[in-house]
Design an enzyme around this catalytic site. Structure first.
Site, PDB file in Angstrom:
ATOM      1  N   HIS A 170      -3.722   6.772   1.408  1.00 12.79           N
ATOM      2  CA  HIS A 170      -4.026   5.459   0.845  1.00 12.79           C
ATOM      3  C   HIS A 170      -5.444   5.097   1.275  1.00 12.79           C
ATOM      4  O   HIS A 170      -5.800   5.251   2.445  1.00 12.79           O
ATOM      5  CB  HIS A 170      -3.019   4.423   1.364  1.00 12.79           C
ATOM      6  CG  HIS A 170      -3.496   3.023   1.187  1.00 12.79           C
ATOM      7  ND1 HIS A 170      -3.902   2.538  -0.035  1.00 12.79           N
ATOM      8  CD2 HIS A 170      -3.674   2.008   2.080  1.00 12.79           C
ATOM      9  CE1 HIS A 170      -4.294   1.283   0.121  1.00 12.79           C
ATOM     10  NE2 HIS A 170      -4.171   0.948   1.385  1.00 12.79           N
ATOM     11  N   ASN A 177     -10.243  -0.892  -1.625  1.00 15.27           N
ATOM     12  CA  ASN A 177      -8.816  -0.672  -1.360  1.00 15.27           C
ATOM     13  C   ASN A 177      -8.026  -1.281  -2.526  1.00 15.27           C
ATOM     14  O   ASN A 177      -8.005  -2.500  -2.699  1.00 15.27           O
ATOM     15  CB  ASN A 177      -8.465  -1.350  -0.031  1.00 15.27           C
ATOM     16  CG  ASN A 177      -7.008  -1.221   0.350  1.00 15.27           C
ATOM     17  OD1 ASN A 177      -6.147  -1.047  -0.503  1.00 15.27           O
ATOM     18  ND2 ASN A 177      -6.725  -1.336   1.639  1.00 15.27           N
ATOM     19  N   CYS A 183       0.817  -1.227   0.000  1.00 16.32           N
ATOM     20  CA  CYS A 183       0.000   0.000   0.000  1.00 16.32           C
ATOM     21  C   CYS A 183       0.844   1.268   0.000  1.00 16.32           C
ATOM     22  O   CYS A 183       0.376   2.339  -0.386  1.00 16.32           O
ATOM     23  CB  CYS A 183      -0.926   0.010   1.207  1.00 16.32           C
ATOM     24  SG  CYS A 183      -1.979  -1.437   1.259  1.00 16.32           S
TER      25      CYS A 183
HETATM   26  N1  COA Z   1     -19.241  -9.712   6.620  1.00 15.34           N
HETATM   27  C1  COA Z   1     -19.911  -9.964   7.741  1.00 15.34           C
HETATM   28  N2  COA Z   1     -19.336 -10.280   8.909  1.00 15.34           N
HETATM   29  C2  COA Z   1     -18.008 -10.309   8.941  1.00 15.34           C
HETATM   30  C3  COA Z   1     -17.215 -10.059   7.807  1.00 15.34           C
HETATM   31  C4  COA Z   1     -17.886  -9.745   6.595  1.00 15.34           C
HETATM   32  N3  COA Z   1     -17.245  -9.465   5.465  1.00 15.34           N
HETATM   33  N4  COA Z   1     -15.918 -10.164   8.145  1.00 15.34           N
HETATM   34  C5  COA Z   1     -15.878 -10.471   9.448  1.00 15.34           C
HETATM   35  N5  COA Z   1     -17.138 -10.575   9.936  1.00 15.34           N
HETATM   36  C6  COA Z   1     -17.580 -10.878  11.284  1.00 15.34           C
HETATM   37  C7  COA Z   1     -16.542 -11.586  12.100  1.00 15.34           C
HETATM   38  O1  COA Z   1     -16.556 -12.963  11.820  1.00 15.34           O
HETATM   39  C8  COA Z   1     -16.970 -11.276  13.505  1.00 15.34           C
HETATM   40  O2  COA Z   1     -18.042 -12.122  13.840  1.00 15.34           O
HETATM   41  P1  COA Z   1     -18.212 -12.661  15.358  1.00 15.34           P
HETATM   42  O3  COA Z   1     -18.399 -11.439  16.195  1.00 15.34           O
HETATM   43  O4  COA Z   1     -19.400 -13.545  15.267  1.00 15.34           O
HETATM   44  O5  COA Z   1     -16.931 -13.403  15.671  1.00 15.34           O
HETATM   45  C9  COA Z   1     -17.566  -9.864  13.385  1.00 15.34           C
HETATM   46  O6  COA Z   1     -17.830  -9.659  11.986  1.00 15.34           O
HETATM   47  C10 COA Z   1     -16.614  -8.803  13.859  1.00 15.34           C
HETATM   48  O7  COA Z   1     -15.348  -9.100  13.339  1.00 15.34           O
HETATM   49  P2  COA Z   1     -14.116  -8.198  13.633  1.00 15.34           P
HETATM   50  O8  COA Z   1     -12.933  -8.706  12.877  1.00 15.34           O
HETATM   51  O9  COA Z   1     -14.003  -8.009  15.102  1.00 15.34           O
HETATM   52  O10 COA Z   1     -14.626  -6.853  12.982  1.00 15.34           O
HETATM   53  P3  COA Z   1     -13.993  -5.441  13.067  1.00 15.34           P
HETATM   54  O11 COA Z   1     -14.967  -4.513  13.657  1.00 15.34           O
HETATM   55  O12 COA Z   1     -12.616  -5.459  13.622  1.00 15.34           O
HETATM   56  O13 COA Z   1     -13.891  -5.062  11.525  1.00 15.34           O
HETATM   57  C11 COA Z   1     -12.353  -4.938   9.726  1.00 15.34           C
HETATM   58  C12 COA Z   1     -13.123  -5.849  10.659  1.00 15.34           C
HETATM   59  C13 COA Z   1     -11.512  -5.784   8.804  1.00 15.34           C
HETATM   60  C14 COA Z   1     -13.335  -4.124   8.903  1.00 15.34           C
HETATM   61  C15 COA Z   1     -11.486  -3.983  10.590  1.00 15.34           C
HETATM   62  O14 COA Z   1     -10.709  -4.742  11.487  1.00 15.34           O
HETATM   63  C16 COA Z   1     -10.618  -3.100   9.791  1.00 15.34           C
HETATM   64  O15 COA Z   1     -11.116  -2.170   9.176  1.00 15.34           O
HETATM   65  N6  COA Z   1      -9.287  -3.327   9.783  1.00 15.34           N
HETATM   66  C17 COA Z   1      -8.369  -2.602   8.958  1.00 15.34           C
HETATM   67  C18 COA Z   1      -8.407  -3.203   7.594  1.00 15.34           C
HETATM   68  C19 COA Z   1      -7.637  -2.419   6.552  1.00 15.34           C
HETATM   69  O16 COA Z   1      -7.725  -1.222   6.493  1.00 15.34           O
HETATM   70  N7  COA Z   1      -6.871  -3.117   5.745  1.00 15.34           N
HETATM   71  C20 COA Z   1      -6.128  -2.547   4.703  1.00 15.34           C
HETATM   72  C21 COA Z   1      -4.858  -2.014   5.219  1.00 15.34           C
HETATM   73  S1  COA Z   1      -3.901  -1.407   3.942  1.00 15.34           S
END
Ligand code: COA
Length: 337
Positions: free
Chosen positions: A264, A294, A120
């Site tokens: 980004h 992204n 990224c």
């Molecule tokens: N759709 C529905 N549910 C989903 C899912 C999806 N696509 N992906 C994960 N879940 C579920 C999980 O399984 C979890 O379920 P549970 O509570 O039953 O265990 C629940 O949603 C919450 O998961 P969690 O990982 O705690 O969610 P979060 O609030 O941390 O959000 C991201 C997940 C990935 C959106 C978040 O962590 C994030 O934005 N991270 C940064 C990612 C990023 O910017 N990456 C690029 C970097 S360059």
């Protein structure tokens, strides 16, 4: 190689262009093939749609139209370019680099073609490299590309849903040119912290294994992008503002001097948290992740090209480009337009 010129002082962005593949994938399209929903994706990431490349459409195919547009907007041709820098973590092939493929397919002269990874942060790292070559008078016009065809590597099953809803395909390009005017790239700052490599990575193929990828790797999905979302989020919301402040301090500027921050496009929630930490008007931080998801190394040049076409950047404006991603890596560039 062109001859060194002692009078060349600054590197500026003389042209930009971008291209995204035709196929629009909505959140509902993903919800039809995995256990997710439009509501979950929008609430967590801000993403509404992303583009996926067609079968047979690789990274260089996406880059070519972006480069054509960038050359046109700089009023240059392939013969004017002295170096190609191609930032991608999804090259067409393991080797040679996509820069070489682009050099051939677009008919560039036998100039250097340098692929860089850095995920990224690739575009900002590339800008820093281009800046050094231009400031030192070695080259006059450098083509910098950020392009990714990521969709073919995504796990579109329930297991991969946390990652696959975030990423999309696309390409952005910029021409970095020499000028004696008082404008251009004022600073770049590059960082990495490899102890977090495994928080956002693709494990296979790996040269630690022979063969580099096995049936067991494929069955275990080790060739798919894996992410510790919470850890990435935690670091991103700290590193983005830190990198912006570092750029401002290095140039004796403050947030009020900045017209636009182009981060980004990792996640809309991350950008909103960064905006809150920095203060400043709501529209200070540019966002187009809603449309494209992204796109890793392509996201900043795509956003920059769109911001220019929307009239959001004018001559004399101070603009900050800032990136964070796999590595972990992060970087900034402060530009006087
Ligand atoms: N759709 C529905 N549910 C989903 C899912 C999806 N696509 N992906 C994960 N879940 C579920 C999980 O399984 C979890 O379920 P549970 O509570 O039953 O265990 C629940 O949603 C919450 O998961 P969690 O990982 O705690 O969610 P979060 O609030 O941390 O959000 C991201 C997940 C990935 C959106 C978040 O962590 C994030 O934005 N991270 C940064 C990612 C990023 O910017 N990456 C690029 C970097 S360059």
């Amino acid at each position: 190689m062109t001859q060194p010129r002692s009078d060349v002082r600054h590197a500026y962005i003389s042209g930009t262009g971008f291209f995204v593949p035709e196929k629009v994938v909505t959140n509902d399209d993903l919800a039809a093939i995995m256990d997710t929903s439009d509501e979950w994706i929008q609430e967590r990431t801000g993403i509404q749609t992303r583009r996926f490349a067609a079968d047979g459409e690789g990274t260089t195919d996406l880059a070519i139209p972006a480069v054509e547009e960038a050359l046109k907007s700089a009023s240059l041709t392939v013969d004017d370019i002295d170096l190609i820098i191609f930032a991608t973590c999804t090259p067409d092939h393991y080797l040679p680099g996509s820069g070489c493929l682009l050099q051939d397919r677009m008919g560039f002269r036998e100039i250097g073609a340098l692929d860089i990874r850095v995920q990224c942060s690739g575009f900002v790292y590339g800008l820093s490299i281009a800046d050094q070559y231009i400031k030192t008078g070695v080259y006059r016009n450098i083509l910098l590309i950020g392009a990714e065809a990521q969709s073919s590597g995504l796990d579109l099953s329930d297991e991969g849903r946390d990652v696959s809803v975030i990423f999309g395909d696309g390409a952005g390009a910029a021409i970095i040119s020499a000028t004696e005017e008082d404008r251009g790239i004022l600073s770049t700052h590059l960082h990495s912290e490899g102890k977090y490599a495994r928080e956002l990575w693709v494990e296979s193929p790996s040269t630690r294994n022979n063969p580099t990828i096995s049936t067991a790797d494929l069955e275990a999905g080790r060739h798919r992008l894996k992410m510790n979302g919470r850890e990435v989020f935690r670091h991103a919301v700290a590193r983005f503002p830190e990198a912006i402040v570092e750029a401002l301090q290095a140039n004796n500027l403050n947030m009020d001097d900045i017209t636009l921050v182009i981060p980004h496009q990792a996640n809309l929630r991350i950008s909103q948290m960064v905006a809150n930490r920095l203060g400043g008007p709501n529209d200070l931080i540019y966002s187009n992740i809603q449309k494209y998801g992204n796109t890793t190394a392509a996201s900043i040049p795509i956003a920059m090209a769109e911001a220019i076409s929307e009239g959001r950047i004018q001559s004399g404006d101070y603009v900050v480009l800032v990136a964070f991603g796999s590595g972990f890596t992060w970087a900034s560039a402060l530009i006087k337009w």
